[in-house]
Design an enzyme around this catalytic site. Structure first.
Site, PDB file in Angstrom:
ATOM      1  N   SER A   9     -24.376  38.371 106.658  1.00 23.24           N
ATOM      2  CA  SER A   9     -24.827  37.769 105.409  1.00 23.24           C
ATOM      3  C   SER A   9     -23.618  37.658 104.496  1.00 23.24           C
ATOM      4  CB  SER A   9     -25.943  38.607 104.799  1.00 23.24           C
ATOM      5  OG  SER A   9     -26.388  38.030 103.609  1.00 23.24           O
ATOM      6  N   TYR A  15     -25.391  27.404 100.328  1.00 30.77           N
ATOM      7  CA  TYR A  15     -24.924  28.601 101.023  1.00 30.77           C
ATOM      8  C   TYR A  15     -25.845  29.785 100.710  1.00 30.77           C
ATOM      9  CZ  TYR A  15     -21.735  32.339 102.526  1.00 30.77           C
ATOM     10  OH  TYR A  15     -21.176  33.441 103.146  1.00 30.77           O
ATOM     11  N   LYS A  24     -28.229  32.076 103.185  1.00 31.76           N
ATOM     12  CA  LYS A  24     -28.055  33.528 103.364  1.00 31.76           C
ATOM     13  C   LYS A  24     -29.261  34.302 102.806  1.00 31.76           C
ATOM     14  CE  LYS A  24     -23.848  33.602 105.308  1.00 31.76           C
ATOM     15  NZ  LYS A  24     -23.639  33.961 106.709  1.00 31.76           N
TER      16      LYS A  24
HETATM   17  N1  LIG Z   1     -14.739  34.559 104.440  1.00 27.85           N
HETATM   18  C1  LIG Z   1     -15.463  35.190 103.519  1.00 27.85           C
HETATM   19  O1  LIG Z   1     -14.958  35.496 102.402  1.00 27.85           O
HETATM   20  C2  LIG Z   1     -16.906  35.560 103.799  1.00 27.85           C
HETATM   21  C3  LIG Z   1     -17.587  36.239 102.778  1.00 27.85           C
HETATM   22  C4  LIG Z   1     -18.911  36.578 103.010  1.00 27.85           C
HETATM   23  C5  LIG Z   1     -19.538  36.268 104.208  1.00 27.85           C
HETATM   24  N2  LIG Z   1     -18.846  35.628 105.185  1.00 27.85           N
HETATM   25  C6  LIG Z   1     -19.573  35.306 106.424  1.00 27.85           C
HETATM   26  O2  LIG Z   1     -18.861  35.837 107.537  1.00 27.85           O
HETATM   27  C7  LIG Z   1     -19.040  35.007 108.688  1.00 27.85           C
HETATM   28  C8  LIG Z   1     -17.685  34.628 109.259  1.00 27.85           C
HETATM   29  O3  LIG Z   1     -16.947  33.956 108.244  1.00 27.85           O
HETATM   30  P1  LIG Z   1     -15.379  33.710 108.356  1.00 27.85           P
HETATM   31  O4  LIG Z   1     -14.756  34.256 107.140  1.00 27.85           O
HETATM   32  O5  LIG Z   1     -14.864  34.151 109.670  1.00 27.85           O
HETATM   33  O6  LIG Z   1     -15.383  32.111 108.253  1.00 27.85           O
HETATM   34  P2  LIG Z   1     -14.503  31.054 109.076  1.00 27.85           P
HETATM   35  O7  LIG Z   1     -13.108  31.547 109.169  1.00 27.85           O
HETATM   36  O8  LIG Z   1     -14.777  29.742 108.396  1.00 27.85           O
HETATM   37  O9  LIG Z   1     -15.152  31.078 110.526  1.00 27.85           O
HETATM   38  C9  LIG Z   1     -16.435  30.577 110.736  1.00 27.85           C
HETATM   39  C10 LIG Z   1     -16.726  30.663 112.220  1.00 27.85           C
HETATM   40  O10 LIG Z   1     -18.022  30.081 112.444  1.00 27.85           O
HETATM   41  C11 LIG Z   1     -17.886  29.178 113.517  1.00 27.85           C
HETATM   42  N3  LIG Z   1     -18.870  28.093 113.507  1.00 27.85           N
HETATM   43  C12 LIG Z   1     -19.136  27.189 112.541  1.00 27.85           C
HETATM   44  N4  LIG Z   1     -20.075  26.330 112.960  1.00 27.85           N
HETATM   45  C13 LIG Z   1     -20.404  26.705 114.236  1.00 27.85           C
HETATM   46  C14 LIG Z   1     -21.313  26.222 115.207  1.00 27.85           C
HETATM   47  N5  LIG Z   1     -22.101  25.154 114.971  1.00 27.85           N
HETATM   48  N6  LIG Z   1     -21.395  26.858 116.394  1.00 27.85           N
HETATM   49  C15 LIG Z   1     -20.625  27.949 116.659  1.00 27.85           C
HETATM   50  N7  LIG Z   1     -19.733  28.448 115.788  1.00 27.85           N
HETATM   51  C16 LIG Z   1     -19.633  27.823 114.581  1.00 27.85           C
HETATM   52  C17 LIG Z   1     -16.483  28.603 113.362  1.00 27.85           C
HETATM   53  O11 LIG Z   1     -16.095  27.988 114.576  1.00 27.85           O
HETATM   54  P3  LIG Z   1     -15.279  26.599 114.564  1.00 27.85           P
HETATM   55  O12 LIG Z   1     -13.916  26.941 114.045  1.00 27.85           O
HETATM   56  O13 LIG Z   1     -15.342  26.172 115.976  1.00 27.85           O
HETATM   57  O14 LIG Z   1     -16.032  25.666 113.647  1.00 27.85           O
HETATM   58  C18 LIG Z   1     -15.715  29.878 113.049  1.00 27.85           C
HETATM   59  O15 LIG Z   1     -15.444  30.576 114.241  1.00 27.85           O
HETATM   60  C19 LIG Z   1     -19.870  33.805 108.211  1.00 27.85           C
HETATM   61  O16 LIG Z   1     -21.230  33.992 108.536  1.00 27.85           O
HETATM   62  C20 LIG Z   1     -19.675  33.816 106.703  1.00 27.85           C
HETATM   63  O17 LIG Z   1     -20.759  33.217 106.004  1.00 27.85           O
HETATM   64  C21 LIG Z   1     -17.542  35.254 105.003  1.00 27.85           C
END
Ligand SMILES: NC(=O)c1ccc[n+]([C@@H]2O[C@H](COP(=O)([O-])OP(=O)(O)OC[C@H]3O[C@@H](n4cnc5c(N)ncnc54)[C@H](OP(=O)(O)O)[C@@H]3O)[C@@H](O)[C@H]2O)c1
Length: 312
Positions: free
Chosen positions: A140, A154, A158
């Site tokens: 989340s 978003y 979530k």
């Molecule tokens: N970054 C933050 O500050 C933050 C804060 C709070 C929560 N989160 C949560 O943490 C999780 C990971 O975020 P992150 O920071 O690693 O973001 P990220 O760097 O943007 O990575 C997102 C990942 O999701 C994958 N993805 C997107 N669409 C997809 C699909 N249709 N099928 C399979 N994979 C898909 C992307 O793959 P592709 O590259 O192939 O598209 C990538 O591996 C998410 O759920 C996000 O909402 C992140």
């Protein structure tokens, strides 16, 4: 323990960001791993030095594809007896004020962040129930406990994930299946570069004459600044996920970063009116938001210094 009894862990979106950090932490463990990514992103595993072995599978999984979801879970069921730990990590974020939301954006956001995790859960649960054991961890966000301007889609996705996961927590306790939501706050990363826009939100973001220009401009800059300045990395959050996976009785909600813990406390203990006024006052240069619309079509129009809210 022979290798056939080591838990099978499936991670979505494992080729980059948090998913990749988690994959790196899982690799030295004895777990059997199913690291998944969209087909076009699979080459990133090789680039990260991750290759297949008898206990590491790399599989194509676009989480929005019913056929790919089914194929991956069927293979896990047939060869490894099912998924023991499901980590729904893949996620995207749209930036759009409510007035600029489109059906396409809404579906894209909800399909990836809410529908896909639910469908994967439905596929793995029968085996987990049969074994009377299992773990489900849904990623989340602070955006799943509070909403910010331009982040309606978003937060909606979530919040939906949070609600459904909370229901699931009760439902599957009889089978000893542990369900958790890990809620990261801001993570030091470039993930904000992956933010998606609807056509209207992109136009407004780039157009100083748009009534919503300041909303986009200030929010985009604030989020980039907070993500650049925080010390908490994907590795920190991956460590929290690993800890949650190993905990005998993990809580339903787990703060992924200390700021998430703080936001959780604010949300729980501040009276609502005060909470909303406090957050509103923290929005960067909020007094000029909407300023461009005071003189229709004019960029840099008189700031809307009388902007006030009455939050209930
Ligand atoms: N970054 C933050 O500050 C933050 C804060 C709070 C929560 N989160 C949560 O943490 C999780 C990971 O975020 P992150 O920071 O690693 O973001 P990220 O760097 O943007 O990575 C997102 C990942 O999701 C994958 N993805 C997107 N669409 C997809 C699909 N249709 N099928 C399979 N994979 C898909 C992307 O793959 P592709 O590259 O192939 O598209 C990538 O591996 C998410 O759920 C996000 O909402 C992140």
């Amino acid at each position: 323990m022979n290798s056939d009894s080591h838990p099978v862990v499936l991670v979505t979106g494992a080729s980059t960001g948090l998913g990749l950090a988690l994959a790196r932490k899982l690799l030295p463990t004895p777990h059997r791993l199913i690291l998944t990514a969209r087909e076009s992103s699979l080459p990133r595993f090789a680039a990260a030095g991750i290759s297949e072995s008898d206990r590491v599978w790399l599989r194509a999984l676009d989480v929005t594809s019913a056929a790919e979801r089914q194929r991956v879970v069927d293979e896990a069921d047939a060869k490894w007896g099912g998924v023991d730990v499901l980590i729904n990590n893949a996620g995207i974020a749209y930036r759009a004020v409510v007035e600029h939301i489109t059906d396409d954006g809404r579906l894209d956001q909800m399909n990836i962040n809410f529908r896909a995790p639910m469908e994967l859960i439905q596929l793995v649960l029968p085996r987990m129930r049969a074994k009377r054991a299992g773990r489900i961890i849904n990623l989340s966000s602070v955006g799943g406990m509070m909403a910010m301007p331009t982040m309606a889609l978003y937060s909606a996705s979530k919040f939906a994930l949070e609600g459904a996961t909370e229901s699931l927590w009760y439902e599957v306790r009889p089978w000893n299946i542990h369900v958790s939501l890990v809620q990261p706050g801001f993570i030091h990363s470039n993930s904000f570069l992956n933010t998606r826009y609807t056509a209207a939100s992109k136009r407004a973001h780039d157009d100083p004459a748009s009534p919503y220009f300041h909303h986009y401009d200030r929010m985009a800059r604030m989020i980039a600044r907070l993500m650049n300045s925080t010390r908490h990395t994907h590795e920190h959050v991956a460590e929290v996920i690993l800890r949650t996976m190993r905990q005998k009785n993990p809580p339903l909600r787990v703060a992924g970063t200390p700021d998430a813990h703080l936001f959780g406390l604010l949300r729980r203990f501040l009276p609502r009116g005060l909470y909303h006024r406090l957050l509103y006052g923290r929005l960067p240069e909020v007094k000029i938001w909407g300023g461009a619309c005071e003189v229709p079509g004019a960029a840099g129009a008189k700031p809307n210094s009388s902007a006030k809210i009455s939050a209930d």
